[in-house]
Design a protein around this motif. Structure first.
Motif, PDB file in Angstrom:
ATOM      1  N   GLY A 233       6.681  -4.094  35.795  1.00 46.00           N
ATOM      2  CA  GLY A 233       5.425  -3.386  35.970  1.00 46.00           C
ATOM      3  C   GLY A 233       4.836  -2.763  34.737  1.00 46.00           C
ATOM      4  N   CYS A 234       5.615  -2.656  33.663  1.00 43.79           N
ATOM      5  CA  CYS A 234       5.110  -1.937  32.490  1.00 43.79           C
ATOM      6  C   CYS A 234       4.139  -2.791  31.678  1.00 43.79           C
ATOM      7  N   ASP A 235       3.316  -2.122  30.886  1.00 41.66           N
ATOM      8  CA  ASP A 235       2.454  -2.834  29.943  1.00 41.66           C
ATOM      9  C   ASP A 235       2.807  -2.496  28.496  1.00 41.66           C
ATOM     10  N   THR A 236       3.697  -1.528  28.294  1.00 37.32           N
ATOM     11  CA  THR A 236       4.136  -1.118  26.961  1.00 37.32           C
ATOM     12  C   THR A 236       5.632  -0.840  27.027  1.00 37.32           C
ATOM     13  N   LEU A 237       6.374  -1.349  26.044  1.00 36.57           N
ATOM     14  CA  LEU A 237       7.832  -1.252  26.079  1.00 36.57           C
ATOM     15  C   LEU A 237       8.346  -0.696  24.756  1.00 36.57           C
TER      16      LEU A 237
ATOM     17  N   PRO B 129      10.368  -7.831  30.339  1.00 40.31           N
ATOM     18  CA  PRO B 129       9.058  -8.354  30.735  1.00 40.31           C
ATOM     19  C   PRO B 129       8.813  -9.740  30.155  1.00 40.31           C
ATOM     20  N   MET B 130       8.021 -10.516  30.853  1.00 41.75           N
ATOM     21  CA  MET B 130       7.662 -11.831  30.342  1.00 41.75           C
ATOM     22  C   MET B 130       6.986 -11.673  28.986  1.00 41.75           C
ATOM     23  N   PRO B 131       7.352 -12.482  27.969  1.00 45.37           N
ATOM     24  CA  PRO B 131       6.679 -12.384  26.666  1.00 45.37           C
ATOM     25  C   PRO B 131       5.169 -12.506  26.819  1.00 45.37           C
ATOM     26  N   GLY B 132       4.461 -11.623  26.146  1.00 48.72           N
ATOM     27  CA  GLY B 132       3.006 -11.570  26.260  1.00 48.72           C
ATOM     28  C   GLY B 132       2.517 -10.592  27.297  1.00 48.72           C
ATOM     29  N   GLN B 133       3.405 -10.138  28.177  1.00 46.33           N
ATOM     30  CA  GLN B 133       3.014  -9.183  29.204  1.00 46.33           C
ATOM     31  C   GLN B 133       2.833  -7.780  28.627  1.00 46.33           C
TER      32      GLN B 133
ATOM     33  N   VAL C 133       8.518  -8.436  19.054  1.00 50.21           N
ATOM     34  CA  VAL C 133       8.216  -7.040  18.739  1.00 50.21           C
ATOM     35  C   VAL C 133       6.889  -6.952  17.987  1.00 50.21           C
ATOM     36  N   ASP C 134       6.042  -6.031  18.398  1.00 53.02           N
ATOM     37  CA  ASP C 134       4.764  -5.819  17.710  1.00 53.02           C
ATOM     38  C   ASP C 134       4.912  -4.868  16.532  1.00 53.02           C
ATOM     39  N   VAL C 135       5.664  -3.786  16.727  1.00 52.05           N
ATOM     40  CA  VAL C 135       5.860  -2.802  15.650  1.00 52.05           C
ATOM     41  C   VAL C 135       7.358  -2.552  15.484  1.00 52.05           C
ATOM     42  N   PRO C 136       7.949  -3.010  14.389  1.00 49.27           N
ATOM     43  CA  PRO C 136       9.366  -2.729  14.141  1.00 49.27           C
ATOM     44  C   PRO C 136       9.534  -1.404  13.419  1.00 49.27           C
ATOM     45  N   LEU C 137      10.527  -0.630  13.848  1.00 52.56           N
ATOM     46  CA  LEU C 137      10.835   0.642  13.203  1.00 52.56           C
ATOM     47  C   LEU C 137      12.320   0.655  12.839  1.00 52.56           C
TER      48      LEU C 137
ATOM     49  N   PRO D 160      14.897 -11.105  38.440  1.00 55.11           N
ATOM     50  CA  PRO D 160      14.310 -10.765  37.138  1.00 55.11           C
ATOM     51  C   PRO D 160      12.848 -10.374  37.264  1.00 55.11           C
ATOM     52  N   ALA D 161      12.354  -9.701  36.228  1.00 55.68           N
ATOM     53  CA  ALA D 161      10.958  -9.275  36.203  1.00 55.68           C
ATOM     54  C   ALA D 161      10.048 -10.480  36.009  1.00 55.68           C
ATOM     55  N   PHE D 162       8.873 -10.446  36.627  1.00 56.41           N
ATOM     56  CA  PHE D 162       7.861 -11.483  36.454  1.00 56.41           C
ATOM     57  C   PHE D 162       6.559 -10.846  35.987  1.00 56.41           C
ATOM     58  N   ALA D 163       5.785 -11.610  35.216  1.00 58.62           N
ATOM     59  CA  ALA D 163       4.562 -11.070  34.626  1.00 58.62           C
ATOM     60  C   ALA D 163       3.563 -10.640  35.687  1.00 58.62           C
ATOM     61  N   ASP D 164       3.528 -11.344  36.846  1.00 58.86           N
ATOM     62  CA  ASP D 164       2.500 -11.032  37.825  1.00 58.86           C
ATOM     63  C   ASP D 164       2.820  -9.788  38.655  1.00 58.86           C
TER      64      ASP D 164
END
Length: 586
Positions: free
Chosen positions: A273-277, A291-295, A314-318, A552-556
C-alpha cells in the motif's frame, strides 16, 4: 627464562584486541596455540565445541550478540572445511570473525596428511583477507591486520599458521611489542555521514510521500528513537526484516511485523500500500515481498555503500551510520503526518495480530506449535538473549513471539543454515553468564548438532551466575518448514526418528520437561524458566499445522490501501490477478 613461542604471541594479540575467548576443536596442527591459551588460565579462554562447525557458529554468534570480533580455531583438512558454514553465516550477515587455522607441513616432501589448499578453500568466504604466516616476526602484525580488516569490513578473515611456526621460539629481545589497539572491534572506524545534498534530496522525497513505510533491518540497532521520531513525523507504518525484529518495540500500534515468507499479512499489506519506502540498515533477501518496482520512491540508508541498491532499486542512496543519518534527516523533513494512512496501517496491524492469536488457539494434535511460541511471548525475560534456528520454528518466532525492548535476538538470517541456535546460545551465555538465554530449535536442528552441544552446556553451566539457558525443541518428527513453506512430508522414510530430548537433558544433569498437552504449555515454560540449571522444553507438536506464508505485495494494492479497509478487496484483486495469469499461461 625460557624463550616465548609464536603461539604466545598469538595469545598476546588476542588480548590486545580484547578477545575474551576463542572457540574451536583441538587438533595437532593447532595444539601449540591451544596450549598457550591454557597457560593463561582462561584470559582469553579456549572453548572446545563438540564439532568444528558448531565452533564456527559460536564465533559468529559471539560477534552477533556482543558486537565484538569472534575467533575460531581449527586444523587443516576436514576441520578447515567444517569452519565454512559458520564463516559464511558471518559473511552474509556482515559480522567480523577471525579464523586461525593450523597446518602441519612436516611431511617428507613438504606435504601434509589431510592436505587441502587452504588459500583456495577460504578464498570466497574470507575474500577480504586470507594470509599465511611465514616467520615469527611477521605473525603479530599479520594478526593485527586480520583483526583490523575484519572490523573494518564486518566480515570473516583467515590466518593460516603452520604448526612449526607456532612452536618457533621468539627471543626476548625480538618479542613483538605491539601498540595499544584503539579501534573498537565490530564498530565503524570513522564517523560516516551522507553528503548534505543527498540528505536534502532524501528529505524532499520523504516529505512528498503520502503513504510512507519504513523497513528496518539489523543496521537500525541503536537508532530506535530516531526511527520512531521520523515515523511519527510522517505518519509512517513500520515493518522489519527477520534480522531487524529486535530493533523496535513490536507493541507499537503501527508496527506491522516481519516482512517476507515467514512474516505477517500486515507487513505484506504495508509494502503493497505504500508509495514511499525508507530502507534502514536492511539487506533482506525476500524482495518478492517488497513493493513492485516502480510502485514507490525509495531512500536507503546503509553504513556499507556496497549494499545500497543491491536488493531493490533506490532513488536516493544515503551511505552513513543509521542513527546519525536519521538525526540529520529529522532536521530537514517537514512535520507532515498522514492520519488517514497511519489509521489504515494500525487497522491492518490489529487484524493481523488477531489472526495470529486465532491461529495459535486452533486445535492441533497433540500441540499447536504456534501456541508454544505464543505462550512464551508473555514470559520472555526482560533482559538477556534469544537464539533462533532455521525451520518451522522461524515462522512461529517471526509471527508469534513479541520481543521485549532490550532483548537481543539473533539468527542465521541470510545463509539460513540449520543448527546455529544452540551454538549461538552458548556464545551468548558465555558472554553474559548473569543473564538468561533462550534457544528456539526444531527437532532436525537438535539432531544435527544440538544433542552434542548440550554436552558443552553441561560442562560450563555450573559457573554461570544465572543458570538459565532454556532450549525449546519443537518435536514434530518430520522435515516441514525447512524451506519454501512446504507442507509436511507424508513419506514415512523421510520422517525423523523420535528422540527423548528432555530425557537426554536429564541424563546430562540438566533439567528436562516434555509437554504434549496444550493446557500444560504455559506451565512447562514457567518450570523451565524457574529451574536452577539449564533446561530443555520438549514440545510434541503437530506437523500438519500449515506455515501459511502471506501473499506478496502487488502494485495494484496502492489504491486499496488509500481507500481504507483492504481485507476483502485485497483478496478479490489477488484472485483476479491470479486468474489473469492463469489465462495467459493457457
Amino acid at each position: 627464562m625460557a624463550d616465548r613461542t609464536v603461539a604466545d604471541l598469538v595469545v598476546d594479540r588476542l588480548l590486545a584486541w580484547r578477545v575474551p575467548r576463542a572457540f574451536g576443536y583441538p587438533g595437532e596442527a593447532i595444539a601449540p596455540i591451544v596450549a598457550a591459551l591454557d597457560r593463561t588460565g582462561g584470559e582469553p579462554a579456549f572453548i572446545p565445541a563438540r564439532h568444528v562447525e558448531a565452533a564456527s557458529f559460536m564465533a559468529t554468534g559471539h560477534a552477533k550478540f556482543t558486537g565484538g570480533i569472534g575467533v575460531c580455531l581449527a586444523t587443516q583438512g576436514p576441520s578447515a572445511v567444517q569452519l565454512l558454514n559458520g564463516l559464511y553465516d558471518a559473511k552474509l550477515d556482515s559480522k567480523p570473525v577471525v579464523a586461525i587455522v593450523g597446518e602441519d607441513i612436516s611431511g617428507p616432501l613438504g606435504g601434509a596428511h589431510q592436505e587441502i589448499g587452504l588459500s583456495r578453500l577460504f578464498a570466497d568466504v574470507c575474500n577480504q583477507f586470507v594470509r599465511y604466516g611465514r616467520s615469527p616476526g611477521q605473525v603479530p602484525a599479520l594478526l593485527d591486520q586480520a583483526f583490523r580488516t575484519a572490523a573494518a569490513t564486518r566480515s570473516p578473515v583467515c590466518v593460516v599458521l603452520p604448526r612449526e611456526l607456532q612452536e618457533a621460539s621468539v627471543p626476548a629481545l625480538e618479542t613483538y611489542a605491539g601498540g595499544v589497539i584503539t579501534a573498537t572491534p565490530g564498530e565503524p572506524l570513522a564517523r560516516v555521514l551522507p553528503h548534505d545534498v543527498d540528505l536534502a534530496a532524501a528529505a524532499q522525497l520523504l516529505g512528498a510521500g503520502q503513504r510512507l513505510a519504513i523497513l528496518v533491518g539489523q543496521g537500525g540497532r541503536g537508532a530506535e528513537d530516531e526511527i520512531i521520531a521520523l515515523a511519527d513525523r510522517l505518519g509512517a507504518g513500520v515493518a522489519c526484516s527477520l534480522l531487524g525484529k529486535p530493533v523496535l518495540d513490536e507493541r507499537l500500534p503501527y508496527h506491522a511485523g516481519v516482512v517476507g515468507e515467514v512474516g505477517t499479512r500486515a507487513a505484506a499489506e504495508l509494502m503493497g500500500g505504500c508509495d514511499t519506502l525508507l530502507l534502514v540498515g536492511t539487506n533482506d533477501p525476500w524482495t518478492d515481498y517488497l513493493p513492485m518496482p516502480g510502485q514507490v520512491r525509495t531512500v536507503q540508508i546503509d553504513i556499507d555503500g556496497r549494499r545500497i541498491g543491491s536488493r531493490y532499486p533506490v532513488d536516493v542512496p544515503l551511505v552513513g551510520d543509521a542513527a546519525e543519518t536519521l538525526r540529520a534527516l529529522l532536521d530537514r523533513v517537514p512535520d507532515r503526518p498522514n492520519p488517514r494512512w497511519r489509521a489504515t496501517v494500525e487497522n491492518a496491524v490489529d487484524r493481523s495480530r488477531g489472526e495470529v492469536t486465532d491461529r495459535a488457539a486452533a486445535p492441533a494434535e497433540p500441540v499447536n506449535p504456534q501456541l508454544v511460541l505464543q505462550e512464551l511471548s508473555s514470559r520472555v525475560p526482560r533482559t538477556g538473549a534469544l537464539a533462533v534456528d532455521v525451520g518451522s520454528v522461524l515462522y512461529w518466532y517471526a509471527r508469534h513471539l513479541e520481543l521485549p525492548p532490550g532483548v537481543n535476538a539473533q539468527l542465521c538470517g541470510t545463509l539460513g543454515s540449520m543448527g546455529c541456535a544452540l551454538p549461538y546460545a552458548v556464545a551468548a551465555k558465555l558472554a553474559a553468564p548473569d543473564q538468561p538465554v533462550i534457544a528456539l530449535v526444531g527437532d532436525g536442528a537438535m539432531q544435527l548438532n544440538g544433542l552434542a552441544e548440550l554436552i558443552t552446556v553441561s560442562h560450563h553451566w555450573s559457573r554461570w551466575r544465572d543458570p538459565r539457558l532454556v532450549v525449546l525443541v519443537l518435536n514434530n518428527r518430520d522435515h516441514s518448514g525447512t524451506g519454501g513453506g512446504r507442507q509436511p512430508v507424508t513419506d514415512a522414510s523421510q520422517r525423523r526418528p523420535d528422540v527423548p530430548y528432555a530425557g537426554w537433558a536429564r541424563l546430562l544433569g540438566l533439567h528436562g520437561v516434555r509437554v504434549d498437552r496444550p493446557e500444560l504449555v504455559g506451565a512447562a515454560w514457567d518450570e523451565a524458566l524457574a529451574a536452577d540449571r539449564p533446561s530443555v522444553v520438549e514440545a510434541v507438536v503437530d506437523p500438519a499445522v500449515p506455515l501459511s506464508p502471506p501473499e506478496p505485495a502487488f502494485a495494484d494494492l496502492r489504491s486499496v490501501f488509500a481507500e481504507g479497509d483492504p481485507s476483502q478487496r485485497v483478496r478479490e484483486q489477488l484472485e483476479r490477478r491470479l486468474s489473469l495469469a492463469a489465462e495467459e499461461l493457457i
